[in-house]
Design an enzyme around this catalytic site. Structure first.
Site, mmCIF file in Angstrom:
data_model
loop_
_atom_site.group_PDB
_atom_site.id
_atom_site.type_symbol
_atom_site.label_atom_id
_atom_site.label_comp_id
_atom_site.label_asym_id
_atom_site.label_seq_id
_atom_site.Cartn_x
_atom_site.Cartn_y
_atom_site.Cartn_z
ATOM 1 N N ARG A 1 0.854 -1.186 0.000
ATOM 2 C CA ARG A 1 0.000 0.000 0.000
ATOM 3 C C ARG A 1 0.891 1.236 0.000
ATOM 4 O O ARG A 1 1.600 1.500 0.969
ATOM 5 C CB ARG A 1 -0.912 -0.013 1.239
ATOM 6 C CG ARG A 1 -1.723 1.254 1.365
ATOM 7 C CD ARG A 1 -2.659 1.247 2.566
ATOM 8 N NE ARG A 1 -3.253 2.556 2.667
ATOM 9 C CZ ARG A 1 -3.286 3.303 3.766
ATOM 10 N NH1 ARG A 1 -2.779 2.845 4.889
ATOM 11 N NH2 ARG A 1 -3.817 4.494 3.748
ATOM 12 N N HIS B 1 -2.811 10.887 1.277
ATOM 13 C CA HIS B 1 -2.332 10.539 2.612
ATOM 14 C C HIS B 1 -1.692 11.798 3.216
ATOM 15 O O HIS B 1 -0.494 11.856 3.446
ATOM 16 C CB HIS B 1 -1.351 9.365 2.540
ATOM 17 C CG HIS B 1 -1.147 8.639 3.841
ATOM 18 N ND1 HIS B 1 -1.307 7.283 3.984
ATOM 19 C CD2 HIS B 1 -0.795 9.086 5.077
ATOM 20 C CE1 HIS B 1 -1.041 6.929 5.232
ATOM 21 N NE2 HIS B 1 -0.724 8.018 5.920
ATOM 22 N N GLU C 1 -7.579 8.291 6.694
ATOM 23 C CA GLU C 1 -7.892 8.815 8.031
ATOM 24 C C GLU C 1 -8.372 10.255 8.034
ATOM 25 O O GLU C 1 -7.631 11.176 8.387
ATOM 26 C CB GLU C 1 -6.674 8.683 8.949
ATOM 27 C CG GLU C 1 -6.189 7.258 9.133
ATOM 28 C CD GLU C 1 -5.102 7.143 10.182
ATOM 29 O OE1 GLU C 1 -4.620 8.181 10.674
ATOM 30 O OE2 GLU C 1 -4.721 6.015 10.507
ATOM 31 N N ASN D 1 -7.461 1.399 9.746
ATOM 32 C CA ASN D 1 -6.157 1.524 10.387
ATOM 33 C C ASN D 1 -6.391 1.339 11.877
ATOM 34 O O ASN D 1 -6.966 2.206 12.531
ATOM 35 C CB ASN D 1 -5.544 2.904 10.120
ATOM 36 C CG ASN D 1 -5.112 3.057 8.670
ATOM 37 O OD1 ASN D 1 -5.180 2.099 7.899
ATOM 38 N ND2 ASN D 1 -4.660 4.245 8.303
ATOM 39 N N TYR E 1 -4.881 0.494 15.528
ATOM 40 C CA TYR E 1 -3.680 0.422 16.365
ATOM 41 C C TYR E 1 -4.008 0.214 17.836
ATOM 42 O O TYR E 1 -3.264 -0.395 18.570
ATOM 43 C CB TYR E 1 -2.892 1.733 16.252
ATOM 44 C CG TYR E 1 -2.201 1.945 14.935
ATOM 45 C CD1 TYR E 1 -0.904 1.478 14.735
ATOM 46 C CD2 TYR E 1 -2.822 2.630 13.898
ATOM 47 C CE1 TYR E 1 -0.249 1.682 13.535
ATOM 48 C CE2 TYR E 1 -2.169 2.840 12.690
ATOM 49 C CZ TYR E 1 -0.891 2.359 12.511
ATOM 50 O OH TYR E 1 -0.247 2.566 11.323
ATOM 51 N N GLU F 1 -3.671 -0.664 7.980
ATOM 52 C CA GLU F 1 -2.517 -0.369 8.829
ATOM 53 C C GLU F 1 -2.706 -1.000 10.198
ATOM 54 O O GLU F 1 -3.804 -0.985 10.749
ATOM 55 C CB GLU F 1 -2.325 1.144 9.066
ATOM 56 C CG GLU F 1 -1.864 1.932 7.888
ATOM 57 C CD GLU F 1 -1.652 3.413 8.211
ATOM 58 O OE1 GLU F 1 -1.319 3.749 9.368
ATOM 59 O OE2 GLU F 1 -1.831 4.227 7.296
HETATM 60 C C1 BGC Z 1 -1.106 7.019 9.634
HETATM 61 C C2 BGC Z 1 0.354 6.841 9.327
HETATM 62 C C3 BGC Z 1 1.140 6.961 10.614
HETATM 63 C C4 BGC Z 1 0.712 5.836 11.525
HETATM 64 C C5 BGC Z 1 1.450 5.809 12.862
HETATM 65 C C6 BGC Z 1 -1.572 6.353 10.890
HETATM 66 O O1 BGC Z 1 -2.340 7.244 11.606
HETATM 67 O O2 BGC Z 1 -1.890 6.705 8.529
HETATM 68 O O3 BGC Z 1 0.731 7.777 8.381
HETATM 69 O O4 BGC Z 1 2.509 6.980 10.421
HETATM 70 O O5 BGC Z 1 -0.650 5.934 11.815
HETATM 71 O O6 BGC Z 1 1.221 6.972 13.582
#
Ligand code: BGC
Length: 451
Positions: free
Chosen positions: A80, A124, A170, A298, A300, A357
């Protein structure tokens, strides 16, 4: 004899790496590229750690061949990447820069030659600075018009070879953090009404991205948004907490997912946003809610929710000792990887989720032998993959997973301090060294299971 049951993924599951133009390319002012808001933002004192700029970054613009070769060696079948809008239109609109088109042609062809399928993000975060100067960026609808032309241009240029498109990355980050709390470029702190209007313009741009792919993408083209909706994790997996987590999920993410999947600003949106609601024109939602082929997530971290009085969701504050990465916002809440895909499937009927992500950011340091033993990253990613595996097992339609990121790169306002790569980058020499996590993830991709 005890046997390990393989935690396998579906046959056609897409594994890959993710990265973005401004974070890796460098060559910020080469071959007629125009400045982006991220070239200007670090010059504002106090905005970016150490004043770090993306001017050189990983110098991927010149080293893309070696980088793609390394990616292929690690066994990635998907990558990607994002296109830099100001490389294609140095002033955001007006004449196309042929050298920008050439670069992405070379990059895409290199991927394909190595057996890597490109997934291309149209935007992005690197908005052409000219659009910020002339129109106030996403605050103004003319930026949407410029985006529409840009989307048409790149789909026409690359659509013969690119079949997987992501419109925007995002919306929350480039709108809320760019115009409300000012932590990301262009760094404004503006009233809620202006910010909600900017959200609306971003939604329109997403619609144009979808339209452009439908009009010019050719056979087999697929398109979706990448969203970082906030995952809501029920504290107990019992009906009461699950219902509370669903409600919290809708409310927290109401500015992006509701309008796209419900075709308008719903009662929940109006209740939350009140008098600061965005203004819209008659046909706006026809464009915004055009059907997509997948939703990129995405994912995390996440929030924990329990049912309070009358089932009302209570989002719990994380105690100081809750584990997190060195990127302090990244609390290790791996169950987000189960609940976020499940919520979008159950609430909005999403038929295909792609994790565009997931990863973790630390201040990694090579050891005496030059190895990077990032067991911490390998562990967190493994926990996330177990949750994803569980989601798929329960029937949640997840079709791919992209690890953020292939190599260490420019981490926006954190500059080069935080490293998200599974490949270590020595910024002084631009030497790339796969970390332990890269070797581990390479096996995951190869065996299509958690190893
Ligand atoms: C973003 C990335 C960023 C990653 C870690 C995401 O919010 O798409 O560009 O580097 O998180 O912070």
């Amino acid at each position: 004899m005890i046997k390990t049951r393989p935690l396998s993924f579906p046959k056609k599951f897409h594994w890959g790496f993710a990265a973005a133009a401004a974070q890796i390319e460098g060559a910020a002012f080469e071959d007629n590229k125009g400045p982006s808001i991220w070239d200007v933002f670090p010059t504002i004192p106090g905005k970016v750690h150490n004043g770090d700029s993306p001017e050189v970054a990983c110098d991927h613009y010149h080293r893309y061949k070696q980088d793609i070769a390394l990616m292929a060696k690690l066994g990635a079948k998907n990558y990607r990447l994002s296109v830099s809008w100001p490389r294609i239109f140095p002033s955001g609109r007006g004449p196309v820069n042929p050298k920008g088109i050439d670069f992405y042609n070379r990059l895409i062809d290199t991927c394909l030659a190595k057996g890597i399928t490109p997934w291309v993000t149209m935007f992005h975060w690197d908005l052409p600075q000219a659009l910020e100067d002339e129109f106030g960026g996403w605050r103004d609808r003319r930026t949407v018009d410029a985006f529409a032309t840009y989307a048409d241009t790149i789909v026409q240029a690359f659509g013969d070879r690119v079949k997987n498109w992501i419109t925007l990355n995002e919306i929350y980050c480039f709108i809320h953090q760019g115009y409300a709390d000012g932590t990301k470029a262009p760094g404004h702190k503006l009233p809620a009404k202006v910010v909600n209007q900017a959200y609306h313009h971003a939604l329109l741009a997403h619609g144009h991205g979808v339209r452009a792919v439908r009009e010019h993408g050719g056979r087999g083209a697929r398109v979706g948004l990448t969203d970082n909706c906030v995952p809501m994790i029920p504290v107990t997996e019992t009906p009461g907490d699950i219902a509370a987590s669903q409600r919290a999920f809708i409310e927290r993410n109401v500015r992006v997912l509701d309008p796209i999947y419900r075709g308008g600003y719903t009662a929940t949106y109006r209740k939350i946003v009140g008098k600061d609601a965005a203004k819209f024109q008659k046909d706006d939602f026809k464009l915004i809610s055009l059907p997509t082929d997948f939703l990129g997530l995405n994912t995390y971290t996440g929030e924990f929710v329990r049912a309070g009085k009358g089932g009302k969701p209570e989002i719990l504050a994380k105690p100081r000792s809750y584990p997190a990465a060195d990127a302090t916002w990244l609390a290790h809440a791996s169950q987000a990887m189960y609940w976020c895909p499940r919520h979008v499937a159950e609430i909005y009927g999403v038929k295909s989720v792609v994790i565009t992500e997931n990863g973790a950011g630390y201040d990694d340091v090579p050891d005496a032998k030059g190895e990077i033993m990032d067991l911490h990253r390998r562990d967190y990613v493994r926990c996330c993959l177990r949750e994803l595996h569980r989601a798929i097992g329960d029937g949640v339609p997840v079709d791919g997973y992209f690890l953020w990121s292939f190599m260490d790169n420019y981490e926006w306002q954190d500059g080069y301090r935080i490293r998200f790569g599974v490949v270590y980058n020595d910024y002084a020499t631009q030497k790339r060294t796969p970390k332990l996590s890269a070797q581990w993830f390479s096996k995951v991709m190869d065996e299509n299971r958690i190893v």
